[in-house]
Design a protein around this motif. Structure first.
Motif, mmCIF file in Angstrom:
data_model
loop_
_atom_site.group_PDB
_atom_site.id
_atom_site.type_symbol
_atom_site.label_atom_id
_atom_site.label_comp_id
_atom_site.label_asym_id
_atom_site.label_seq_id
_atom_site.Cartn_x
_atom_site.Cartn_y
_atom_site.Cartn_z
ATOM 1 N N THR A 157 47.543 -6.390 -13.132
ATOM 2 C CA THR A 157 47.696 -6.372 -14.593
ATOM 3 C C THR A 157 48.739 -7.382 -15.061
ATOM 4 O O THR A 157 48.815 -7.681 -16.264
ATOM 5 C CB THR A 157 48.094 -4.975 -15.109
ATOM 6 O OG1 THR A 157 49.375 -4.602 -14.569
ATOM 7 C CG2 THR A 157 47.044 -3.941 -14.723
ATOM 8 N N ASP A 215 47.690 -10.128 -17.360
ATOM 9 C CA ASP A 215 47.394 -9.809 -18.755
ATOM 10 C C ASP A 215 48.623 -10.120 -19.610
ATOM 11 O O ASP A 215 49.666 -9.478 -19.454
ATOM 12 C CB ASP A 215 47.024 -8.330 -18.862
ATOM 13 C CG ASP A 215 46.511 -7.952 -20.243
ATOM 14 O OD1 ASP A 215 46.844 -8.646 -21.217
ATOM 15 O OD2 ASP A 215 45.771 -6.954 -20.340
ATOM 16 N N HIS A 275 43.801 -2.703 -24.240
ATOM 17 C CA HIS A 275 44.082 -3.183 -22.892
ATOM 18 C C HIS A 275 44.153 -2.028 -21.890
ATOM 19 O O HIS A 275 43.790 -2.202 -20.724
ATOM 20 C CB HIS A 275 45.374 -4.010 -22.886
ATOM 21 C CG HIS A 275 45.207 -5.350 -23.514
ATOM 22 N ND1 HIS A 275 45.103 -6.514 -22.786
ATOM 23 C CD2 HIS A 275 45.079 -5.722 -24.823
ATOM 24 C CE1 HIS A 275 44.929 -7.539 -23.607
ATOM 25 N NE2 HIS A 275 44.918 -7.081 -24.848
#
Length: 330
Positions: A17, A20, A94
């Motif tokens: 992650t 991101d 998200h």
């Protein structure tokens, strides 16, 4: 896969992650994602609680609806809603994206086991089992643990886990090819072999094998390209009589037949009871003497099922004990 492997895969997904930009600039989202990716990686197995009801319900439903196309879409929405309660400032879009990836990864890796899933339900209720990876694979688990250590030492999670997953993609492709070669080996050794089932072990070159020809069943082990036949049985059609029709209507027998792709049957009379037994041929124990996954029904002379059971039992004494327990519940 086993629960431990699903958990480490969830943590590995959390490591990714970091790519991101919303995660790296939003602390609340970052904190929420650790929970989200782990929860998403295990939530499809929530159907394990069905064991508390009975084995028939568990066998019919485990890796079924909870691993289906609708469930894969629904679980991320449920998790996002739950996470919003605890992390109200997190970016929900998200959270949903990474939760979806976690659920999808869980369902995807499960189809490579011998147990399989109904991942394409409701398009088809067929069990999809690619029979390429053991339920617990030491390499998959070990690479994740090594990745966590490297992450702690070098703080480069994206590079580390992209490398690990690139290795695992190659590994999965290799295991699929190896499984196909193993099936060809069985077919070249057993004349007319069809319906070949190979259960991979933690040893890369070893498989448990169950197959059938037009008139026989074969059970054995394939190791380093050498096939050893342990048991053979004549294939006999299930009798078309009232006893078997009654047995197949029982929920335990029906659950077994809905799940097992290759089995044989036995019929005996004991103490004025007809005992009808169905035996899955894929799960021969290591000593080569016992098939633990069975379904069994006891039927009296009045054609009533007075006891039945299905599940994994590793001794005849325990099986009969479980039957005696169910006799009081029928």
């Amino acid at each position: 896969m086993d629960t431990g492997t699903h958990v480490v895969m969830g943590i590995g997904l959390y490591a990714l992650t970091s790519v991101d930009p919303v995660v790296t600039t939003h602390a609340a989202t970052d904190n929420a994602l650790l929970f989200a990716t782990i929860a998403a990686s295990v939530i499809p197995d929530i159907d394990t609680v069905l064991k508390a009801k009975d084995n028939a319900t568990y066998i019919r439903n485990h890796r079924g609806a909870t691993h289906s196309i609708p469930a894969t879409c629904l679980w991320p929405i449920v998790l996002t809603g739950v996470i919003q309660t605890f992390f109200p400032e997190a970016n929900l879009f998200h959270i949903w994206i990474w939760s979806f990836l976690g659920v999808f990864l869980h369902v995807f890796v499960d189809i490579f086991n011998a147990y399989g899933t109904q991942a394409l339900r409701p398009l088809t209720y067929k069990w999809i089992a690619l029979e390429s990876i053991n339920i617990f694979d030491p390499l998959i688990f070990g690479l994740h643990i090594a990745g966590f250590v490297l992450w702690y030492l070098f703080a480069a999670p994206v590079v580390i886990f992209l490398t690990i997953y690139a290795i695992l993609i190659i590994y999965y492709i290799w295991r699929i090819i190896a499984r196909r070669r193993a099936e060809h080996q069985v077919q070249s050794t057993i004349n007319g072999a069809l319906n070949v089932h190979l259960s991979p072990t933690i040893h890369w070159t070893q498989y448990h094998m169950a197959a059938q020809s037009e008139d026989q069943y074969f059970v054995g082990e394939l190791n380093r390209g050498k096939l050893t036949i342990i048991d053979t049985f004549d294939r006999k059609p299930i009798p078309e009589n009232d006893l078997f029709h009654l047995a197949e209507q029982d929920e335990n027998i029906a659950a077994f037949q809905s799940f097992s792709p290759i089995y044989r049957w036995e019929w005996a009379k004991k103490n004025n009871l007809h005992e009808i037994r169905f035996i899955d041929l894929r799960y021969l124990t290591n000593n080569g003497k016992h098939y633990p996954f069975v379904a069994i029904a006891h039927i009296n002379e009045d054609h009533g099922v007075i006891a039945s059971y299905t599940g994994w039992v590793y001794s005849e004494a325990k099986l009969q004990k479980k039957l005696n327990q169910t006799a009081h519940q029928v």
